[in-house]
Scaffold this motif. Structure first.
Motif, mmCIF file in Angstrom:
data_model
loop_
_atom_site.group_PDB
_atom_site.id
_atom_site.type_symbol
_atom_site.label_atom_id
_atom_site.label_comp_id
_atom_site.label_asym_id
_atom_site.label_seq_id
_atom_site.Cartn_x
_atom_site.Cartn_y
_atom_site.Cartn_z
ATOM 1 N N MET A 143 0.747 -1.115 -0.001
ATOM 2 C CA MET A 143 0.145 -0.002 -0.002
ATOM 3 C C MET A 143 0.775 1.004 0.240
ATOM 4 O O MET A 143 0.313 2.221 -0.559
ATOM 5 N N GLY A 144 1.976 1.242 0.755
ATOM 6 C CA GLY A 144 2.965 2.366 0.646
ATOM 7 C C GLY A 144 3.381 2.714 -0.671
ATOM 8 O O GLY A 144 3.886 3.897 -0.937
ATOM 9 N N SER A 145 3.540 1.589 -1.474
ATOM 10 C CA SER A 145 3.988 2.028 -2.888
ATOM 11 C C SER A 145 2.968 2.618 -3.879
ATOM 12 O O SER A 145 3.287 3.058 -5.060
ATOM 13 N N ARG A 146 1.663 2.536 -3.332
ATOM 14 C CA ARG A 146 0.660 3.297 -4.197
ATOM 15 C C ARG A 146 0.406 4.877 -3.824
ATOM 16 O O ARG A 146 0.633 5.107 -2.737
ATOM 17 N N LEU A 147 0.527 5.632 -4.910
ATOM 18 C CA LEU A 147 0.468 6.990 -4.694
ATOM 19 C C LEU A 147 -0.838 7.741 -4.581
ATOM 20 O O LEU A 147 -1.518 7.371 -5.667
ATOM 21 N N LYS A 148 -1.006 8.718 -3.693
ATOM 22 C CA LYS A 148 -2.221 9.741 -4.116
ATOM 23 C C LYS A 148 -2.032 10.646 -5.087
ATOM 24 O O LYS A 148 -0.760 10.948 -5.187
ATOM 25 N N ASP A 149 -3.236 11.079 -5.728
ATOM 26 C CA ASP A 149 -2.995 12.248 -6.806
ATOM 27 C C ASP A 149 -2.267 13.446 -6.408
ATOM 28 O O ASP A 149 -1.708 13.748 -7.246
ATOM 29 N N ASN A 150 -2.688 13.819 -5.163
ATOM 30 C CA ASN A 150 -1.773 15.122 -4.672
ATOM 31 C C ASN A 150 -0.321 14.733 -5.016
ATOM 32 O O ASN A 150 0.396 16.048 -5.132
ATOM 33 N N LYS A 151 0.176 13.786 -4.666
ATOM 34 C CA LYS A 151 1.656 13.557 -4.725
ATOM 35 C C LYS A 151 1.858 13.575 -6.202
ATOM 36 O O LYS A 151 3.075 14.084 -6.673
ATOM 37 N N ILE A 152 1.157 13.011 -7.175
ATOM 38 C CA ILE A 152 1.478 12.869 -8.524
ATOM 39 C C ILE A 152 1.464 14.258 -9.143
ATOM 40 O O ILE A 152 2.095 14.448 -10.048
ATOM 41 N N GLY A 210 10.779 3.970 -10.758
ATOM 42 C CA GLY A 210 10.195 5.300 -11.155
ATOM 43 C C GLY A 210 8.502 5.286 -10.984
ATOM 44 O O GLY A 210 7.919 4.028 -10.852
ATOM 45 N N TYR A 211 7.811 6.226 -10.794
ATOM 46 C CA TYR A 211 6.479 6.255 -10.775
ATOM 47 C C TYR A 211 5.799 5.658 -11.970
ATOM 48 O O TYR A 211 6.126 6.551 -13.140
ATOM 49 N N HIS A 212 4.896 4.885 -12.188
ATOM 50 C CA HIS A 212 4.191 4.356 -13.348
ATOM 51 C C HIS A 212 2.898 4.099 -13.239
ATOM 52 O O HIS A 212 2.523 3.750 -12.036
#
Length: 306
Positions: free
Chosen positions: A187-196, A220-222
């Protein structure tokens, strides 16, 4: 109430352990030196781009369309035989990779070997090859559709596209490949929209092009984008599917450290024919090959040195 509290506590402890263990392995996984150099200007440019941005696409990597179509049809013809594909936007089809195949061409390619080992280190090897079929606009969602990083640190994935498609993309945020993450749990590797949203200028979409190749660092974020609206794009895909061969590569040192802790890194679940050219391949860890009748099974769990 007590049972629920125990479950929450157990999950919390498991996440603490996973984050501590994974972070320690990733921090201790030092890149091994790769001494080979090249005078090929274009190849060095690709390497610099990969090092900086974390993702590159090589168009028209395979120009033999007959070879591409044969691989495409071989995979496509098996889809209707497997009911599992009806329940998910992605289905992975097991294959036996043979002499003269696209898989052999990629693994024997000295330029790709140069890129992969320069990026990951001398001990970079193939982890897995899989035939991947993605369906556009599936009703069922999967976790890889969320922005994320893979929680095993730096490694490379390579997509060899067997058809063109303007409805399905892999989205990547350039220059995030060198980040040190703080939470390596699922879950920690899943990112919220505000960070993206902080990286909006570095977002890029990679659409499949027949015979082309996409290589990227999963640190990297993907995300996989399987239901985007592309009404403004010319629809020239063969159908509503993306069909490709997917390769993963990682450092042997790191995958050995992860052994017994994670089943998503290291040599596994790949089959080769008896006549596959292993001798000239620097990207296959020969210690992980086990001969079974007329095929070779590539999996660290069955290595004779384990």
């Amino acid at each position: 109430m007590i049972a629920k509290l125990k479950k929450i506590t157990k999950s919390f402890i498991n996440n603490l352990y996973m984050n501590y263990t994974y972070k320690k392995i990733i921090r201790n996984s030092k890149k091994t030196n790769y001494s080979k150099t090249s005078e090929d200007v274009d190849l060095n440019s690709l390497l610099n781009n990969l090092n900086e941005s974390g993702a590159i696409q090589i168009e028209e990597y395979i120009t033999d369309i007959q070879m591409v179509n044969e691989s495409y049809n071989q995979i496509y013809n098996k889809i209707e035989l497997n009911k599992n594909f009806q329940d998910s936007p992605i289905f992975v089809q097991p294959e036996i990779y043979t002499k003269g195949s696209i898989a052999e061409k990629i693994l024997l390619d000295k330029k790709l070997t140069f890129l992969i080992k320069n990026y990951l280190g001398e001990d970079a090897y193939l982890d897995i090859i899989s035939a991947s079929i993605t369906k556009y606009n599936s009703q069922k969602k999967i976790i890889s559709e969320k922005w994320h990083f893979d929680n095993v640190g730096r490694r490379l994935k390579l997509f060899l596209y067997l058809n063109s498609n303007n409805l399905i993309s892999t989205d990547y945020i350039l220059n995030t490949n060198k980040l040190n993450h703080q939470n390596y749990t699922i879950m920690g590797s899943r990112l919220k929209d505000n960070k993206i949203n902080k990286y909006v200028k570095d977002k890029i979409k990679f659409f499949p092009k027949e015979g082309s190749l996409f290589l990227f660092d999963t640190n990297g974020y993907h995300r996989g984008n399987f239901d985007q609206i592309n009404q403004d794009r010319k629809l020239d895909e063969k159908n509503n599917l993306r069909i490709m061969l997917k390769f993963e590569f990682s450092s042997k040192l790191k995958s050995d450290m992860f052994f017994g802790k994670s089943d998503i890194i290291g040599p596994r679940s790949t089959f080769f024919s008896n006549d596959f050219n292993f001798d000239d391949c620097e990207l296959i860890n020969k210690e992980c090959l086990t001969k079974v009748n007329n095929i070779y099974f590539y999996d660290k769990n069955y290595s004779i040195n384990r």
